[in-house]
Motif scaffolding. Structure first.
Motif, PDB file in Angstrom:
ATOM      1  N   ARG A  41      66.389  -2.091 132.586  1.00 13.27           N
ATOM      2  CA  ARG A  41      65.058  -1.856 132.050  1.00 13.27           C
ATOM      3  C   ARG A  41      65.132  -0.807 130.955  1.00 13.27           C
ATOM      4  NH1 ARG A  41      61.678   2.494 134.073  1.00 13.27           N
ATOM      5  NH2 ARG A  41      62.915   4.014 135.221  1.00 13.27           N
ATOM      6  N   VAL A  42      64.180  -0.839 130.060  1.00 11.05           N
ATOM      7  CA  VAL A  42      64.095   0.110 128.955  1.00 11.05           C
ATOM      8  C   VAL A  42      62.848   0.955 129.161  1.00 11.05           C
ATOM      9  CG1 VAL A  42      63.820   0.362 126.465  1.00 11.05           C
ATOM     10  CG2 VAL A  42      65.305  -1.441 127.386  1.00 11.05           C
ATOM     11  N   PHE A  43      63.000   2.277 128.948  1.00 17.25           N
ATOM     12  CA  PHE A  43      61.823   3.143 129.063  1.00 17.25           C
ATOM     13  C   PHE A  43      61.908   4.261 128.015  1.00 17.25           C
ATOM     14  CE2 PHE A  43      64.985   4.907 131.955  1.00 17.25           C
ATOM     15  CZ  PHE A  43      64.978   6.257 131.644  1.00 17.25           C
ATOM     16  N   ASP A  44      60.745   4.803 127.721  1.00 16.52           N
ATOM     17  CA  ASP A  44      60.655   5.958 126.822  1.00 16.52           C
ATOM     18  C   ASP A  44      60.411   7.213 127.658  1.00 16.52           C
ATOM     19  OD1 ASP A  44      60.950   4.423 124.552  1.00 16.52           O
ATOM     20  OD2 ASP A  44      58.784   4.062 124.350  1.00 16.52           O
ATOM     21  N   ALA A  45      60.858   8.352 127.135  1.00 16.54           N
ATOM     22  CA  ALA A  45      60.627   9.623 127.823  1.00 16.54           C
ATOM     23  C   ALA A  45      60.420  10.715 126.779  1.00 16.54           C
ATOM     24  CB  ALA A  45      61.800   9.967 128.731  1.00 16.54           C
ATOM     25  N   PRO A  46      59.504  11.641 127.023  1.00 16.32           N
ATOM     26  CA  PRO A  46      59.279  12.737 126.067  1.00 16.32           C
ATOM     27  C   PRO A  46      60.379  13.790 126.172  1.00 16.32           C
ATOM     28  CG  PRO A  46      57.862  13.006 127.980  1.00 16.32           C
ATOM     29  CD  PRO A  46      58.573  11.689 128.167  1.00 16.32           C
ATOM     30  N   ALA A  47      60.453  14.664 125.165  1.00 14.37           N
ATOM     31  CA  ALA A  47      61.405  15.775 125.185  1.00 14.37           C
ATOM     32  C   ALA A  47      61.164  16.642 126.424  1.00 14.37           C
ATOM     33  CB  ALA A  47      61.264  16.609 123.916  1.00 14.37           C
ATOM     34  N   GLY A  48      62.254  17.112 127.029  1.00 14.05           N
ATOM     35  CA  GLY A  48      62.158  17.946 128.216  1.00 14.05           C
ATOM     36  C   GLY A  48      62.276  17.185 129.518  1.00 14.05           C
ATOM     37  N   THR A  49      62.238  15.851 129.472  1.00 10.35           N
ATOM     38  CA  THR A  49      62.355  15.058 130.701  1.00 10.35           C
ATOM     39  C   THR A  49      63.773  15.162 131.261  1.00 10.35           C
ATOM     40  OG1 THR A  49      60.720  13.477 129.884  1.00 10.35           O
ATOM     41  CG2 THR A  49      62.148  12.747 131.686  1.00 10.35           C
ATOM     42  N   VAL A  50      63.872  15.416 132.557  1.00 13.33           N
ATOM     43  CA  VAL A  50      65.176  15.448 133.225  1.00 13.33           C
ATOM     44  C   VAL A  50      65.522  14.017 133.623  1.00 13.33           C
ATOM     45  CG1 VAL A  50      66.515  16.358 135.145  1.00 13.33           C
ATOM     46  CG2 VAL A  50      64.782  17.795 134.048  1.00 13.33           C
ATOM     47  N   LEU A  51      66.500  13.442 132.958  1.00 13.63           N
ATOM     48  CA  LEU A  51      66.887  12.056 133.223  1.00 13.63           C
ATOM     49  C   LEU A  51      67.865  11.967 134.389  1.00 13.63           C
ATOM     50  CD1 LEU A  51      67.390  11.022 129.493  1.00 13.63           C
ATOM     51  CD2 LEU A  51      65.395  10.563 130.931  1.00 13.63           C
ATOM     52  N   MET A  52      68.699  12.971 134.531  1.00 13.43           N
ATOM     53  CA  MET A  52      69.653  13.050 135.633  1.00 13.43           C
ATOM     54  C   MET A  52      69.726  14.490 136.088  1.00 13.43           C
ATOM     55  SD  MET A  52      72.987  10.692 134.588  1.00 13.43           S
ATOM     56  CE  MET A  52      73.948  12.163 134.800  1.00 13.43           C
ATOM     57  N   ARG A  53      69.868  14.714 137.399  1.00  9.63           N
ATOM     58  CA  ARG A  53      69.945  16.084 137.906  1.00  9.63           C
ATOM     59  C   ARG A  53      71.271  16.276 138.631  1.00  9.63           C
ATOM     60  NH1 ARG A  53      65.799  19.438 138.185  1.00  9.63           N
ATOM     61  NH2 ARG A  53      64.295  17.713 138.070  1.00  9.63           N
ATOM     62  N   GLU A  54      71.951  17.363 138.287  1.00 13.48           N
ATOM     63  CA  GLU A  54      73.244  17.659 138.908  1.00 13.48           C
ATOM     64  C   GLU A  54      73.114  17.730 140.434  1.00 13.48           C
ATOM     65  OE1 GLU A  54      76.700  21.182 138.822  1.00 13.48           O
ATOM     66  OE2 GLU A  54      75.025  21.228 137.379  1.00 13.48           O
ATOM     67  N   GLY A  55      74.048  17.040 141.114  1.00 17.96           N
ATOM     68  CA  GLY A  55      74.063  17.039 142.569  1.00 17.96           C
ATOM     69  C   GLY A  55      73.313  15.879 143.193  1.00 17.96           C
ATOM     70  N   ASP A  56      72.413  15.206 142.442  1.00 16.76           N
ATOM     71  CA  ASP A  56      71.687  14.053 142.985  1.00 16.76           C
ATOM     72  C   ASP A  56      72.630  12.859 143.132  1.00 16.76           C
ATOM     73  OD1 ASP A  56      69.428  15.552 143.042  1.00 16.76           O
ATOM     74  OD2 ASP A  56      68.400  14.528 141.381  1.00 16.76           O
ATOM     75  N   GLY A  57      72.251  11.930 143.987  1.00 17.01           N
ATOM     76  CA  GLY A  57      73.029  10.714 144.140  1.00 17.01           C
ATOM     77  C   GLY A  57      73.009   9.883 142.866  1.00 17.01           C
ATOM     78  N   ALA A  58      74.146   9.306 142.537  1.00 11.29           N
ATOM     79  CA  ALA A  58      74.265   8.509 141.313  1.00 11.29           C
ATOM     80  C   ALA A  58      74.005   7.042 141.640  1.00 11.29           C
ATOM     81  CB  ALA A  58      75.657   8.680 140.706  1.00 11.29           C
ATOM     82  N   SER A  59      72.948   6.503 141.054  1.00 10.33           N
ATOM     83  CA  SER A  59      72.614   5.105 141.358  1.00 10.33           C
ATOM     84  C   SER A  59      72.431   4.255 140.114  1.00 10.33           C
ATOM     85  CB  SER A  59      71.323   5.052 142.186  1.00 10.33           C
ATOM     86  OG  SER A  59      70.256   5.651 141.460  1.00 10.33           O
ATOM     87  N   SER A  60      72.476   4.868 138.918  1.00 13.32           N
ATOM     88  CA  SER A  60      72.217   4.109 137.686  1.00 13.32           C
ATOM     89  C   SER A  60      73.091   4.594 136.543  1.00 13.32           C
ATOM     90  CB  SER A  60      70.750   4.233 137.261  1.00 13.32           C
ATOM     91  OG  SER A  60      69.884   3.705 138.232  1.00 13.32           O
ATOM     92  N   LEU A  61      73.373   3.665 135.626  1.00 13.96           N
ATOM     93  CA  LEU A  61      73.993   3.965 134.342  1.00 13.96           C
ATOM     94  C   LEU A  61      72.890   4.015 133.295  1.00 13.96           C
ATOM     95  CD1 LEU A  61      76.232   3.726 131.968  1.00 13.96           C
ATOM     96  CD2 LEU A  61      75.858   1.273 132.219  1.00 13.96           C
ATOM     97  N   TYR A  62      73.014   4.911 132.305  1.00 11.49           N
ATOM     98  CA  TYR A  62      72.028   5.001 131.237  1.00 11.49           C
ATOM     99  C   TYR A  62      72.712   4.806 129.884  1.00 11.49           C
ATOM    100  CZ  TYR A  62      69.133   7.143 134.867  1.00 11.49           C
ATOM    101  OH  TYR A  62      68.436   7.389 136.023  1.00 11.49           O
ATOM    102  N   VAL A  63      72.038   4.098 128.998  1.00 11.51           N
ATOM    103  CA  VAL A  63      72.473   3.957 127.608  1.00 11.51           C
ATOM    104  C   VAL A  63      71.356   4.525 126.740  1.00 11.51           C
ATOM    105  CG1 VAL A  63      73.113   2.374 125.767  1.00 11.51           C
ATOM    106  CG2 VAL A  63      73.832   1.896 128.119  1.00 11.51           C
ATOM    107  N   LEU A  64      71.706   5.480 125.900  1.00 12.73           N
ATOM    108  CA  LEU A  64      70.715   6.116 125.037  1.00 12.73           C
ATOM    109  C   LEU A  64      70.523   5.254 123.788  1.00 12.73           C
ATOM    110  CD1 LEU A  64      68.924   8.590 124.768  1.00 12.73           C
ATOM    111  CD2 LEU A  64      70.810   9.771 123.636  1.00 12.73           C
ATOM    112  N   LEU A  65      69.357   4.631 123.666  1.00 14.55           N
ATOM    113  CA  LEU A  65      69.066   3.745 122.532  1.00 14.55           C
ATOM    114  C   LEU A  65      68.512   4.505 121.338  1.00 14.55           C
ATOM    115  CD1 LEU A  65      67.410   0.816 124.524  1.00 14.55           C
ATOM    116  CD2 LEU A  65      69.810   1.087 123.865  1.00 14.55           C
ATOM    117  N   ASP A  66      67.796   5.594 121.594  1.00 14.05           N
ATOM    118  CA  ASP A  66      67.226   6.372 120.499  1.00 14.05           C
ATOM    119  C   ASP A  66      66.991   7.802 120.976  1.00 14.05           C
ATOM    120  OD1 ASP A  66      66.201   6.731 117.890  1.00 14.05           O
ATOM    121  OD2 ASP A  66      64.158   6.612 118.666  1.00 14.05           O
ATOM    122  N   GLY A  67      67.215   8.785 120.073  1.00 17.55           N
ATOM    123  CA  GLY A  67      66.978  10.177 120.409  1.00 17.55           C
ATOM    124  C   GLY A  67      68.261  10.911 120.800  1.00 17.55           C
ATOM    125  N   THR A  68      68.084  12.123 121.341  1.00 18.08           N
ATOM    126  CA  THR A  68      69.205  12.994 121.713  1.00 18.08           C
ATOM    127  C   THR A  68      68.925  13.627 123.068  1.00 18.08           C
ATOM    128  OG1 THR A  68      69.599  13.523 119.382  1.00 18.08           O
ATOM    129  CG2 THR A  68      70.586  15.000 121.005  1.00 18.08           C
TER     130      THR A  68
END
Length: 398
Positions: free
Chosen positions: A37-64
């Motif tokens: 799925r594709v989603f947008d997120a504003p600046a400051g959004t925590v996309l992944m948090r250290e120590g959380d369970g890993a369940s997804s791969l992310y590809v950055l389509l736009d932004g930093t």
């Protein structure tokens, strides 16, 4: 986070140009894209948090995005950035373990998310697809490992170069000081000697008890000053190049140890050079002799406090900056060195025995000689009560 379209013309186009899926065919990329799925997120959004369970791969389509890790004090340390076209969290596709870092949107971002379970359901029936993914993941891990090793080597090199620059600056200052002191000190020594002569009984009206004592004190302290200037000159001499010879490093060390025993017959120090195969070395005898003499004296004075003791010298193969080298190891079984003193052992004037007349310049001479004309490195390994091992790494050919 809200879902949004990306404006791409086909489902497979989302993953076109993404390194991780580069070996996939357009149809295979489209199949993978259709599971995510594709989603947008504003600046400051925590996309992944250290120590959380890993369940997804992310590809950055736009932004930093920023990649950060928690330090030992609970603060965040920035590790790096990821930009459009980069992946993060890719190890979730393999092990599903805990996240090793947090990823935070530095700008508004558009992200493709692929859940591990959905991806595994897609590739499980296709060993070829799985092999392609594993090859790409292995390559990416290898590149990251090589980069980490390279950056660590560069960091260590910068630290070593900084230490060398600091020692060279000290050497230059000491050399200039010794040069400037030579003439006035020589005049003072001559005057003090003349004053002592005048104070001797029978040499006229100046020959009094009150004059003899301060004259002797002046002469003794000027002698100490002369010793210091000579030590300063020795530090400066460490940077001078010597003629190179084809030598056997083990035999050269044995000859130096034998010479030391002859020069210091009253020193209760047993020296032993460990036997072994010849160690061909194209180097300089005189600077090596200077180094070993200082280390032997240091072991006797500090390791064994002037009492009886033993020092072993061993030679082992090594590498230095990826070229063949020898490790010359000088080891005693004496008192050892406190951990807080190890980083400053080679600093000029550092000594724990100033009350016994030590100036704290011996190991400064050793450091400058090893890193100067001998072109090597030096390391200290010691614990209180367990003795000290000094490892000098010398290139087999200077």
């Amino acid at each position: 986070m809200t879902s949004a379209a990306t404006g791409t013309t086909s489902p497979g186009g989302i993953l076109d140009g993404i390194v991780l899926f580069e070996a996939f065919s357009p149809e295979e990329r489209a199949a993978v894209a259709s599971r995510g799925r594709v989603f947008d997120a504003p600046a400051g959004t925590v996309l992944m948090r250290e120590g959380d369970g890993a369940s997804s791969l992310y590809v950055l389509l736009d932004g930093t995005v920023r990649v950060v890790r928690n330090d030992q004090f609970g603060g965040q340390v920035e590790v790096g950035f990821r930009r459009a076209g980069d992946c993060f969290g890719e190890m979730a596709l393999i092990d599903g373990g805990a996240r090793s870092a947090s990823v935070i949107a530095a700008t508004p971002v558009t992200v493709f998310e692929l859940e591990r379970e959905l991806f595994l359901a897609l590739i499980s029936p296709s060993p070829d697809l799985l092999a392609k993914l594993l090859r790409e993941l292995s390559r990416m891990i290898r590149e990251v490992s090589e980069r980490v090793v390279r950056e660590d080597l560069e960091r260590r090199t910068r630290i070593a170069e900084s230490a060398l620059a600091r020692q060279r600056a000290i050497t230059q200052a000491v050399t200039g000081l010794a040069h400037e002191l030579n003439t006035p000190l020589g005049v003072c020594v001559t005057a003090a000697s003349h004053l002592q002569e005048l104070a001797r009984p029978g040499n006229g009206p100046l020959a009094t008890e009150e004059l003899r004592e301060p004259a002797a004190l002046l002469d003794a302290n000027l002698a100490r000053a002369v010793d210091l200037v000579e030590a300063f000159s020795a530090i400066a001499a460490c940077q001078n190049a010597e003629p190179l010879e084809a030598l056997d490093l083990r035999q050269t060390a044995a000859d130096i140890a034998a010479l030391f025993a002859v020069q210091y017959p009253d020193l209760p120090l047993a020296l032993r050079v460990m036997p072994g195969a010849p160690c061909p070395w194209f180097g300089c005898t005189q600077p090596l002799e200077r180094v070993l003499h200082h280390l032997f004296v240091n072991a006797a004075a500090h390791g064994y406090a002037g009492g009886p003791g033993a020092v072993e010298v061993a030679v082992e193969p090594a590498t230095l900056d990826a070229v063949p080298a020898w490790n010359l190891i000088v080891r005693d079984r004496g008192a050892g060195i406190p951990a807080e003193h190890l980083p400053i052992l080679t600093d000029p004037f550092f000594t724990t025995a100033r009350g016994r007349g030590h100036k704290g310049l011996g190991l400064a001479v050793v450091f400058n000689t090893v890193t100067g004309p001998l072109g090597g490195r030096i390391a200290f390994d010691s614990m209180p009560g367990a003795g000290t091992a000094v490892t000098i790494t010398l290139p087999q050919e200077l």
